[in-house]
Scaffold this motif. Structure first.
Motif, PDB file in Angstrom:
ATOM      1  N   ASN A  49       0.834  -1.214   0.000  1.00 39.41           N
ATOM      2  CA  ASN A  49       0.000   0.000   0.000  1.00 39.41           C
ATOM      3  C   ASN A  49       0.865   1.260   0.000  1.00 39.41           C
ATOM      4  OD1 ASN A  49      -2.524  -1.290  -0.015  1.00 39.41           O
ATOM      5  ND2 ASN A  49      -2.432  -1.589   2.182  1.00 39.41           N
ATOM      6  N   ALA A  50       1.938   1.255  -0.807  1.00 37.33           N
ATOM      7  CA  ALA A  50       2.912   2.351  -0.809  1.00 37.33           C
ATOM      8  C   ALA A  50       2.528   3.481  -1.751  1.00 37.33           C
ATOM      9  CB  ALA A  50       4.289   1.807  -1.203  1.00 37.33           C
ATOM     10  N   CYS A  51       1.731   3.217  -2.762  1.00 38.99           N
ATOM     11  CA  CYS A  51       1.422   4.220  -3.781  1.00 38.99           C
ATOM     12  C   CYS A  51       0.232   5.071  -3.364  1.00 38.99           C
ATOM     13  CB  CYS A  51       1.126   3.546  -5.110  1.00 38.99           C
ATOM     14  SG  CYS A  51       2.497   2.564  -5.711  1.00 38.99           S
ATOM     15  N   LYS A  52       0.332   6.362  -3.658  1.00 39.36           N
ATOM     16  CA  LYS A  52      -0.732   7.315  -3.351  1.00 39.36           C
ATOM     17  C   LYS A  52      -1.210   7.973  -4.637  1.00 39.36           C
ATOM     18  CE  LYS A  52      -0.324   6.462   0.949  1.00 39.36           C
ATOM     19  NZ  LYS A  52      -1.217   5.431   1.420  1.00 39.36           N
ATOM     20  N   PRO A  53      -2.449   8.479  -4.664  1.00 32.81           N
ATOM     21  CA  PRO A  53      -2.967   9.122  -5.876  1.00 32.81           C
ATOM     22  C   PRO A  53      -2.088  10.296  -6.325  1.00 32.81           C
ATOM     23  CG  PRO A  53      -4.742   8.709  -4.353  1.00 32.81           C
ATOM     24  CD  PRO A  53      -3.470   8.375  -3.627  1.00 32.81           C
ATOM     25  N   GLY A  54      -1.874  10.380  -7.639  1.00 34.83           N
ATOM     26  CA  GLY A  54      -1.054  11.441  -8.207  1.00 34.83           C
ATOM     27  C   GLY A  54       0.366  11.013  -8.505  1.00 34.83           C
ATOM     28  N   GLU A  55       0.820   9.916  -7.923  1.00 36.96           N
ATOM     29  CA  GLU A  55       2.180   9.445  -8.161  1.00 36.96           C
ATOM     30  C   GLU A  55       2.288   8.795  -9.533  1.00 36.96           C
ATOM     31  OE1 GLU A  55       3.439   6.732  -5.171  1.00 36.96           O
ATOM     32  OE2 GLU A  55       3.411   8.220  -3.571  1.00 36.96           O
ATOM     33  N   THR A  56       3.487   8.865 -10.120  1.00 36.84           N
ATOM     34  CA  THR A  56       3.774   8.164 -11.362  1.00 36.84           C
ATOM     35  C   THR A  56       4.440   6.839 -11.004  1.00 36.84           C
ATOM     36  OG1 THR A  56       4.071  10.232 -12.540  1.00 36.84           O
ATOM     37  CG2 THR A  56       4.997   8.280 -13.563  1.00 36.84           C
ATOM     38  N   VAL A  57       3.888   5.741 -11.517  1.00 35.51           N
ATOM     39  CA  VAL A  57       4.410   4.412 -11.186  1.00 35.51           C
ATOM     40  C   VAL A  57       4.588   3.594 -12.461  1.00 35.51           C
ATOM     41  CG1 VAL A  57       3.392   4.326  -8.884  1.00 35.51           C
ATOM     42  CG2 VAL A  57       2.096   3.476 -10.816  1.00 35.51           C
ATOM     43  N   ARG A  58       5.381   2.537 -12.336  1.00 31.92           N
ATOM     44  CA  ARG A  58       5.533   1.561 -13.404  1.00 31.92           C
ATOM     45  C   ARG A  58       4.842   0.276 -12.964  1.00 31.92           C
ATOM     46  NH1 ARG A  58       9.937   2.053 -17.285  1.00 31.92           N
ATOM     47  NH2 ARG A  58      10.809   4.121 -17.078  1.00 31.92           N
ATOM     48  N   ILE A  59       4.111  -0.330 -13.888  1.00 33.92           N
ATOM     49  CA  ILE A  59       3.446  -1.599 -13.593  1.00 33.92           C
ATOM     50  C   ILE A  59       3.867  -2.621 -14.642  1.00 33.92           C
ATOM     51  CG2 ILE A  59       1.470  -0.580 -12.407  1.00 33.92           C
ATOM     52  CD1 ILE A  59      -0.137  -0.838 -14.974  1.00 33.92           C
ATOM     53  N   ARG A  60       3.892  -3.893 -14.252  1.00 37.51           N
ATOM     54  CA  ARG A  60       4.256  -4.943 -15.206  1.00 37.51           C
ATOM     55  C   ARG A  60       3.258  -6.081 -15.129  1.00 37.51           C
ATOM     56  NH1 ARG A  60       9.419  -6.930 -12.035  1.00 37.51           N
ATOM     57  NH2 ARG A  60       8.355  -8.104 -10.412  1.00 37.51           N
ATOM     58  N   GLU A  61       3.158  -6.808 -16.209  1.00 37.61           N
ATOM     59  CA  GLU A  61       2.249  -7.949 -16.279  1.00 37.61           C
ATOM     60  C   GLU A  61       2.699  -9.040 -15.316  1.00 37.61           C
ATOM     61  OE1 GLU A  61       0.129  -8.761 -20.478  1.00 37.61           O
ATOM     62  OE2 GLU A  61       2.290  -8.969 -20.470  1.00 37.61           O
ATOM     63  N   CYS A  62       1.741  -9.770 -14.767  1.00 39.17           N
ATOM     64  CA  CYS A  62       2.035 -10.897 -13.896  1.00 39.17           C
ATOM     65  C   CYS A  62       0.891 -11.898 -14.023  1.00 39.17           C
ATOM     66  CB  CYS A  62       2.201 -10.449 -12.446  1.00 39.17           C
ATOM     67  SG  CYS A  62       0.709  -9.758 -11.719  1.00 39.17           S
ATOM     68  N   GLN A  63       1.042 -13.015 -13.360  1.00 38.54           N
ATOM     69  CA  GLN A  63      -0.064 -13.962 -13.371  1.00 38.54           C
ATOM     70  C   GLN A  63      -1.229 -13.372 -12.596  1.00 38.54           C
ATOM     71  OE1 GLN A  63       1.484 -17.484 -11.636  1.00 38.54           O
ATOM     72  NE2 GLN A  63       1.699 -16.619  -9.599  1.00 38.54           N
ATOM     73  N   PRO A  64      -2.444 -13.758 -12.909  1.00 36.55           N
ATOM     74  CA  PRO A  64      -3.607 -13.137 -12.266  1.00 36.55           C
ATOM     75  C   PRO A  64      -3.574 -13.262 -10.742  1.00 36.55           C
ATOM     76  CG  PRO A  64      -4.308 -14.429 -14.139  1.00 36.55           C
ATOM     77  CD  PRO A  64      -2.844 -14.717 -13.943  1.00 36.55           C
ATOM     78  N   LYS A  65      -3.780 -12.117 -10.077  1.00 35.87           N
ATOM     79  CA  LYS A  65      -3.853 -12.088  -8.614  1.00 35.87           C
ATOM     80  C   LYS A  65      -5.304 -12.167  -8.160  1.00 35.87           C
ATOM     81  CE  LYS A  65       0.566 -10.705  -8.045  1.00 35.87           C
ATOM     82  NZ  LYS A  65       1.591 -11.395  -7.342  1.00 35.87           N
ATOM     83  N   SER A  66      -6.227 -11.693  -9.010  1.00 32.97           N
ATOM     84  CA  SER A  66      -7.655 -11.753  -8.721  1.00 32.97           C
ATOM     85  C   SER A  66      -8.393 -11.668 -10.053  1.00 32.97           C
ATOM     86  CB  SER A  66      -8.073 -10.607  -7.791  1.00 32.97           C
ATOM     87  OG  SER A  66      -7.991  -9.383  -8.475  1.00 32.97           O
TER      88      SER A  66
END
Length: 78
Positions: A49-66
């Motif tokens: 839960n480290a990210c807050k609204p307005g931040e720029t982040v990088r996301i990557r594909e992974c196996q389905p978590k939900s």
């Protein structure tokens, strides 16, 4: 197969261990020859839960978590 990595802005962190990221891309329209902006929202897993609204982040594909989460936050980059 390599995992895709996208960069976007956090728009929501209301759920536990989840964030919503808005990824915007630009491309030239094939007929109008004009630059068009297109955006899409992705649900990503944020373990700490480290990210807050307005931040720029990088996301990557992974196996389905939900049911809706198939992306995770890349730690150590931003």
């Amino acid at each position: 197969m390599p995992r895709r990595i996208l960069q976007g802005t956090v728009v929501s962190d209301k759920n536990d261990k989840s964030i919503t990221v808005l990824v915007e891309r630009r491309f030239t329209h094939p007929l109008m020859k004009k630059t068009v902006r297109s955006s899409k929202r992705y649900h990503a897993h944020d373990e700490n839960n480290a990210c807050k609204p307005g931040e720029t982040v990088r996301i990557r594909e992974c196996q389905p978590k939900s049911k809706s989460k198939t992306w995770e936050v890349v730690l150590g980059e931003a």
